[in-house]
Scaffold this active site. Sequence first.
Site, PDB file in Angstrom:
ATOM      1  N   ASP A   1       1.011  -1.139  -0.358  1.00  0.00           N
ATOM      2  CA  ASP A   1       0.018  -0.120  -0.006  1.00  0.00           C
ATOM      3  C   ASP A   1       0.616   1.425   0.272  1.00  0.00           C
ATOM      4  OD1 ASP A   1       1.270   0.493   3.341  1.00  0.00           O
ATOM      5  OD2 ASP A   1      -0.958  -0.513   3.473  1.00  0.00           O
ATOM      6  N   ALA A   2      -0.125   2.300  -0.020  1.00  0.00           N
ATOM      7  CA  ALA A   2       1.280   3.464   0.040  1.00  0.00           C
ATOM      8  C   ALA A   2       2.179   3.910   1.208  1.00  0.00           C
ATOM      9  CB  ALA A   2       0.455   4.775   0.426  1.00  0.00           C
ATOM     10  N   CYS A   3       1.793   3.726   2.374  1.00  0.00           N
ATOM     11  CA  CYS A   3       2.473   3.234   2.644  1.00  0.00           C
ATOM     12  C   CYS A   3       3.747   2.151   2.755  1.00  0.00           C
ATOM     13  CB  CYS A   3       2.058   2.812   4.869  1.00  0.00           C
ATOM     14  SG  CYS A   3       2.963   2.550   6.131  1.00  0.00           S
ATOM     15  N   GLY A   4       3.769   1.335   2.879  1.00  0.00           N
ATOM     16  CA  GLY A   4       4.307  -0.130   2.178  1.00  0.00           C
ATOM     17  C   GLY A   4       5.342   0.865   1.102  1.00  0.00           C
TER      18      GLY A   4
ATOM     19  N   GLN B   1       8.661   3.349   3.005  1.00  0.00           N
ATOM     20  CA  GLN B   1       9.300   2.192   3.745  1.00  0.00           C
ATOM     21  C   GLN B   1       9.798   1.714   2.916  1.00  0.00           C
ATOM     22  OE1 GLN B   1       7.806  -1.677   5.594  1.00  0.00           O
ATOM     23  NE2 GLN B   1       8.451  -0.082   7.220  1.00  0.00           N
TER      24      GLN B   1
END
Length: 455
Positions: A368-371, A374
């Site tokens: 997802d966007a967070c991953g 990261q």
Amino acid sequence: MALDTGEVESVADGYALFEGYRVNIVVGEDVATSRAHQAALLTMVNAGRRSLLGGVHVVGALDVPLLVALPGIDTSLSEAVVSLGGMLTAKPCDGSPTIILGEANNAAATGAPSIVATFDDWRGGVGPVGEFARLSEGKNATLGAILAAAIAISETFQCLRGYVLAARRIVGMSLWNPGALDWQADEGAPAIHAAPSRLWLMGLGHLGQAYLWTLALLNFEDPAEVEITLQDYDKLTAANDSTSMLTTLDRVGQYKTRVVAEWLEARGFRTRIVERMFDGDLRLSADDPQVVLCGVDNLEARAALDEAGFKLVIEAGLGAGPDEYVTARVHCFPASVTSRSKWGGLERDRAKGDGRAYDNLVESGAVDACGLVQLATRTVGAPFVGLTAACLVISELVRRLHGGPEIEVVDISLKTPRQRTMVPSAQRIQPWSYGFAELRLADLFDKPACRQALA
């Protein structure tokens, strides 16, 4: 690295690319009786298997006694090579670069460059076969041997990455005088006969473990004389296995301090553990080590380094990204500037994760966007760069113990090593006891004379 450069369109493609990278190491008969040659070989295997996913293929007579103490291995050199991830082969693999170590028959693979690794106490380097003279390669020249091993894997990796000069040039460095471009010239530096015995080590990832691998491979007369305080608060992750010299996948999820302490104690050293973040509030007692080696990349922690009361701070930082990963800079404090003025108030730039490979990850639902953020902010790291920095850091202490020059900054790129810079210390530290332990020397040295020289 491959995602950032746009060479591949998926993580799987990235692994496939790097699984095509391999190296041959052809070992001469010297390895049977030379502790330094064994240290060089084991360093190349350990760093190489983490960088070159196609494998480290070792050719030579390795069924000889192991002269370098490694935890859990006490029989042959061949067992040590395999345990560190190397592959024993009868002949070099064609199409892959070859590193020649010792008096080998120079039986290199065809279709790829071949280089010779050479060293002495303070110097290490490589060059094309037949194009330069080897150094003395003394049996106990461990520090120079580790440096030569790191540079050899660096040249191999950069060659496989397509850098046309790599593995086709002469590259090396003197740890007695890191700024000297003519590293092959004999500077009359003294034989190394002592190393620090009490250290505080902050950060046990890529750099910290490279420091410890380098220090622990030195041939101490009595490792029990050496005490190391280990400070970290993180647990090992799978990512550590690709850059950190003491990490294996079976220890993922365990605290770094405890894994590293176990490794050092099995080697015979004494350890103490501090499991807390360094935030500048640390205050030393009279019983604590007065020298700290720092391997953290946290800017806030680095800004507070010279405020905790250590008499000497030596820290290293590595470059990031697919181009700057081959760079390293070493600082010593006290210096002409404070650590606060150097790093205070700075913020780390955050990557955006641009490129088709990152778009594919989002579209496929893999992250997802967070991953994505990261993944994009992960630093590109290579163990041979950390090892080179470690040789500079450890040699700074060893050089001071031997009355050599004190250095404030060393800046190096393994892509353009002749452009490295060195800044001498603006203020020499007043004489005081670092604490030292003797190293085993060849029989030709007079140990009482060495002790008198140290005194």
